[in-house]
Design an enzyme around this catalytic site. Structure first.
Site, PDB file in Angstrom:
ATOM      1  N   CYS A 156      -7.843  48.622 -17.274  1.00 18.95           N
ATOM      2  CA  CYS A 156      -7.092  49.847 -17.027  1.00 18.95           C
ATOM      3  C   CYS A 156      -7.589  50.580 -15.786  1.00 18.95           C
ATOM      4  O   CYS A 156      -8.770  50.918 -15.700  1.00 18.95           O
ATOM      5  CB  CYS A 156      -7.200  50.758 -18.253  1.00 18.95           C
ATOM      6  SG  CYS A 156      -6.608  52.431 -17.998  1.00 18.95           S
TER       7      CYS A 156
ATOM      8  N   TYR B 139       3.569  51.867 -11.332  1.00 24.04           N
ATOM      9  CA  TYR B 139       4.146  51.802 -12.677  1.00 24.04           C
ATOM     10  C   TYR B 139       5.599  52.230 -12.685  1.00 24.04           C
ATOM     11  O   TYR B 139       6.416  51.673 -13.424  1.00 24.04           O
ATOM     12  CB  TYR B 139       3.322  52.667 -13.640  1.00 24.04           C
ATOM     13  CG  TYR B 139       1.977  52.063 -13.901  1.00 24.04           C
ATOM     14  CD1 TYR B 139       1.834  51.020 -14.798  1.00 24.04           C
ATOM     15  CD2 TYR B 139       0.851  52.501 -13.216  1.00 24.04           C
ATOM     16  CE1 TYR B 139       0.597  50.428 -15.022  1.00 24.04           C
ATOM     17  CE2 TYR B 139      -0.379  51.917 -13.421  1.00 24.04           C
ATOM     18  CZ  TYR B 139      -0.506  50.875 -14.323  1.00 24.04           C
ATOM     19  OH  TYR B 139      -1.719  50.286 -14.534  1.00 24.04           O
TER      20      TYR B 139
END
Length: 362
Positions: free
Chosen positions: A66, A197
């Site tokens: 992440c 994203y």
């Protein structure tokens, strides 16, 4: 577990994979938004939120996959907080209860005694809104989540935790430069950190193209900015560099192909590539990066985008170890401070996650 359209800090829709396999398939088929962190308490020197800075009291739960969690890992290492804040690593793959401690031999975090990070969230608030995201700072004595505010956590590490910094720790958020740092970070967050994203999870051509253009416009601006300076703000590493690095280091491995951010590869922009390599080769940055975890997470969790779950073998990672020549621009990586010491043995990235030097030409 929350609905897949609830977005969390790690860039997946709820900060984790959705609750079901069907939820995983929803990636790229639901509108992308990013929610603010629900748990935004702060650990401070004066403890004004009820959480005082205290060595050994808190455990930082992260995934090396992440980018948002990786910020906290890098900051912790640069500042020498390893002995003050213990580190828990989750599996890059999750099941229907989210981030899990299946890397441990018995499937439990050895300090918190839990199998799933969601247990610390539930200990703080049952039926909480939003997802189970990393980074998460957990109070060890109570087992309760303290904060999942990824934006504030590293700023507090740099400022509120000063009493526990190692000797020679750099000032990652120097007061005279904070206004400029904040401005730079805002653009990086909106168009780069979040932009990849927005492109990757876009559900329509228009949304994808808008995110794509915002992303590469910002990368172009950053390339120009970094063409005559070694770091984003000032002459040493700051929080702004950490935040840009965690996206750049994932760019060619996952964002270029998996998220369709393919106007160019990072390695095709001479300035950004050299800048990223410079940071990667700086103690505290590359020694926290696990490319194996990164690729496993993105390509196997986002089944709505990559339904086969096939993980590509490329790209060639050896370039991360090649000369960057950024030292010719001057600058002092750690300012008036010093590099961090060796990585604690228990926190070393395994060989599977590290690049190997290219073999010599015969």
């Amino acid at each position: 577990m929350p609905h897949p359209t609830d977005r969390g800090a790690d860039g997946a829709p709820d900060g984790t994979p959705p609750a079901t396999t069907a939820g995983n398939r929803a990636y790229g088929r639901k509108p992308f938004t990013r929610a603010k962190s629900h748990f935004a308490d702060r650990v401070t020197a004066d403890g004004h939120d009820g959480w005082p800075v205290e060595a050994g009291r808190y455990r930082l739960v992260v995934s090396r996959a992440c980018p948002w969690a990786s910020r906290a890992v890098i900051s912790r290492r640069l500042l020498g907080l390893e002995a003050a804040v213990s580190l828990a690593l989750t599996d890059p793959l999750q099941d229907d209860r989210s981030w899990r401690f299946t890397l441990e031999p018995d499937g439990r975090d050895p300090v918190l005694g839990i199998r799933f990070l969601s247990e610390a969230y539930d200990a703080r608030e049952k039926d909480h809104p939003g997802g189970v995201s990393v980074p998460a700072l957990v109070d060890v004595p109570s087992g309760r989540l303290v904060t999942n505010d990824y934006q504030q956590l590293t700023l507090d590490f740099a400022t509120e935790w000063r009493a526990l910094h190692r000797p020679g720790a750099p000032d990652l958020y120097p007061e005279p430069l904070r206004e400029e740092i904040d401005i730079v970070m805002a653009g990086v967050y909106r168009d780069v950190n979040n932009g990849v994203y927005r492109a990757g999870f876009a559900t329509g051509q228009g949304d994808y193209e808008a995110a794509f253009h915002d992303l590469f416009r910002r990368l172009d601006l950053l390339s120009v900015r970094l063409s005559d300076r070694r770091y984003l703000v000032g002459d040493s590493i700051t929080e702004a560099d950490i935040r840009l690095f965690t996206t750049l280091v994932r760019f060619d491995a996952v964002y270029h192909g998996h998220f369709k951010c393919n106007r160019f590869k990072l390695a095709e922009d001479p300035v950004l590539w050299a800048y990223a390599k410079d940071l990667y080769q700086t103690p505290g940055f590359g020694d926290t990066v696990d490319f194996h975890h990164i690729k496993q997470h993105y390509y196997r969790v986002h089944t709505g985008i990559n339904p086969t779950g096939v993980v590509p073998l490329g790209p060639d990672l050896s370039g991360w170890l090649t000369p960057h020549h950024r030292e010719e621009l001057g600058g002092r990586p750690f300012g008036d401070g010093t590099p961090p010491g060796p990585v604690p043995p228990a926190e070393e990235v395994p060989p599977s996650g590290r690049p190997e030097p290219a073999p010599p030409l015969l």
